[in-house]
Design a protein around this motif. Structure first.
Motif, short mmCIF file in Angstrom:
data_model
loop_
_atom_site.label_atom_id
_atom_site.label_comp_id
_atom_site.label_asym_id
_atom_site.label_seq_id
_atom_site.Cartn_x
_atom_site.Cartn_y
_atom_site.Cartn_z
N LEU A 107 -22.25 -18.18 -36.69
CA LEU A 107 -21.07 -17.33 -36.84
C LEU A 107 -19.85 -17.97 -36.19
CD1 LEU A 107 -22.53 -13.79 -36.10
CD2 LEU A 107 -21.88 -14.75 -38.32
N SER A 108 -18.75 -17.91 -36.91
CA SER A 108 -17.47 -18.36 -36.42
C SER A 108 -16.47 -17.24 -36.67
CB SER A 108 -17.03 -19.63 -37.16
OG SER A 108 -15.71 -19.97 -36.81
N VAL A 109 -15.87 -16.71 -35.60
CA VAL A 109 -14.90 -15.62 -35.70
C VAL A 109 -13.53 -16.18 -35.37
CG1 VAL A 109 -14.22 -13.35 -34.84
CG2 VAL A 109 -16.66 -13.94 -35.02
N SER A 110 -12.60 -16.03 -36.30
CA SER A 110 -11.23 -16.52 -36.11
C SER A 110 -10.25 -15.37 -36.27
CB SER A 110 -10.89 -17.60 -37.13
OG SER A 110 -11.78 -18.68 -37.03
N PRO A 111 -9.55 -14.99 -35.21
CA PRO A 111 -8.53 -13.95 -35.36
C PRO A 111 -7.44 -14.40 -36.33
CG PRO A 111 -9.02 -14.32 -33.05
CD PRO A 111 -9.68 -15.42 -33.82
N LEU A 112 -7.03 -13.51 -37.21
CA LEU A 112 -5.91 -13.78 -38.11
C LEU A 112 -4.66 -13.07 -37.64
CD1 LEU A 112 -7.79 -13.33 -41.52
CD2 LEU A 112 -7.22 -15.48 -40.37
N ALA A 113 -4.86 -11.94 -36.98
CA ALA A 113 -3.78 -11.11 -36.43
C ALA A 113 -4.43 -10.21 -35.40
CB ALA A 113 -3.12 -10.29 -37.54
N ALA A 114 -3.65 -9.33 -34.81
CA ALA A 114 -4.20 -8.43 -33.79
C ALA A 114 -5.26 -7.51 -34.38
CB ALA A 114 -3.08 -7.61 -33.16
N ASP A 115 -5.20 -7.24 -35.69
CA ASP A 115 -6.13 -6.30 -36.30
C ASP A 115 -6.89 -6.88 -37.49
OD1 ASP A 115 -4.02 -6.50 -38.04
OD2 ASP A 115 -3.81 -4.33 -38.35
N ARG A 116 -6.95 -8.21 -37.59
CA ARG A 116 -7.67 -8.86 -38.68
C ARG A 116 -8.41 -10.08 -38.15
NH1 ARG A 116 -6.14 -4.93 -40.88
NH2 ARG A 116 -5.26 -4.60 -42.92
N ALA A 117 -9.59 -10.34 -38.73
CA ALA A 117 -10.37 -11.51 -38.33
C ALA A 117 -11.09 -12.08 -39.54
CB ALA A 117 -11.38 -11.14 -37.24
N LEU A 118 -11.26 -13.38 -39.52
CA LEU A 118 -12.00 -14.12 -40.53
C LEU A 118 -13.32 -14.53 -39.91
CD1 LEU A 118 -12.01 -15.63 -43.32
CD2 LEU A 118 -11.11 -17.60 -42.05
N VAL A 119 -14.41 -14.30 -40.63
CA VAL A 119 -15.74 -14.67 -40.13
C VAL A 119 -16.41 -15.55 -41.17
CG1 VAL A 119 -18.01 -13.84 -39.42
CG2 VAL A 119 -15.97 -12.52 -38.85
N TRP A 120 -17.01 -16.62 -40.69
CA TRP A 120 -17.83 -17.48 -41.53
C TRP A 120 -19.21 -17.52 -40.89
CZ3 TRP A 120 -20.84 -21.69 -40.55
CH2 TRP A 120 -21.33 -22.38 -41.66
N GLY A 121 -20.24 -17.54 -41.74
CA GLY A 121 -21.58 -17.65 -41.18
C GLY A 121 -22.62 -17.88 -42.26
N ARG A 122 -23.87 -17.90 -41.80
CA ARG A 122 -25.03 -18.04 -42.68
C ARG A 122 -25.88 -16.78 -42.56
NH1 ARG A 122 -25.77 -23.30 -44.23
NH2 ARG A 122 -24.56 -24.84 -43.08
N TRP A 123 -26.54 -16.44 -43.65
CA TRP A 123 -27.48 -15.33 -43.64
C TRP A 123 -28.84 -15.82 -44.11
CZ3 TRP A 123 -29.82 -13.64 -48.19
CH2 TRP A 123 -29.27 -14.11 -49.39
#
Length: 161
Positions: A107-123
């Protein structure tokens, strides 16, 4: 205590109280609290995994925003809205045996703004009959928004290996 000193004490207490409040609001410099965003996002994803592994598609869907603008893309199909995403999951995973046990990794969590985030990962799913670590799996990219109900997925692009 003179009245002006009392006001200064009250003002100081108010400042200290506000400083102690966790917030993902931008600071005056425009920065966001990345650690708080990541913690909130990961809590939502952890709750989704827990619900999935308990055999609850509806519980898993609690991690998605209940809006008509939710977008779920997978297998060449675009589903618009929370209910469409729910029905897609129910069709694909009709029972706990089909659901198996879910794990997220990388999992990689990247804030985009104070109320938004982008997440990349594997399932990865592990079901009865799957060789260890060889169940279905793939990649996902999510956009989450902070809502009154907490962090919720508003866009999901999931692919299979």
């Amino acid at each position: 205590m003179p009245f002006s000193s009392f006001r200064h004490v009250l003002a100081l207490l108010a400042v200290l109280a506000l400083a102690g409040c966790a917030s993902t609001a931008p600071s005056p410099s425009g920065e966001v609290d990345a650690a708080a965003i990541e913690a909130g996002v990961r809590a939502t994803l952890d709750a989704q995994v827990e619900a999935w592994n308990a055999g609850s598609v509806r519980g898993f869907m609690d991690g998605y925003a209940r809006t008509d603008t939710l977008r779920f893309l997978s297998g060449g199909t675009v589903r618009e809205g929370w209910e469409e995403a729910l029905y897609g999951y129910i069709r694909s995973y009709p029972d706990a045996a089909a659901m198996g046990q879910l794990a997220f990794s990388d999992l990689s969590v990247s804030p985009l703004a104070a109320d938004r985030a982008l997440v990349w990962g594997r399932w990865r799913l592990q079901r009865d009959g799957d060789a260890p670590g060889a169940g279905p799996g793939g990649l996902f990219t999510l956009i989450l928004a902070e809502t009154p109900d907490g962090w919720r997925v508003v866009h999901d692009h999931t692919s299979a290996e």
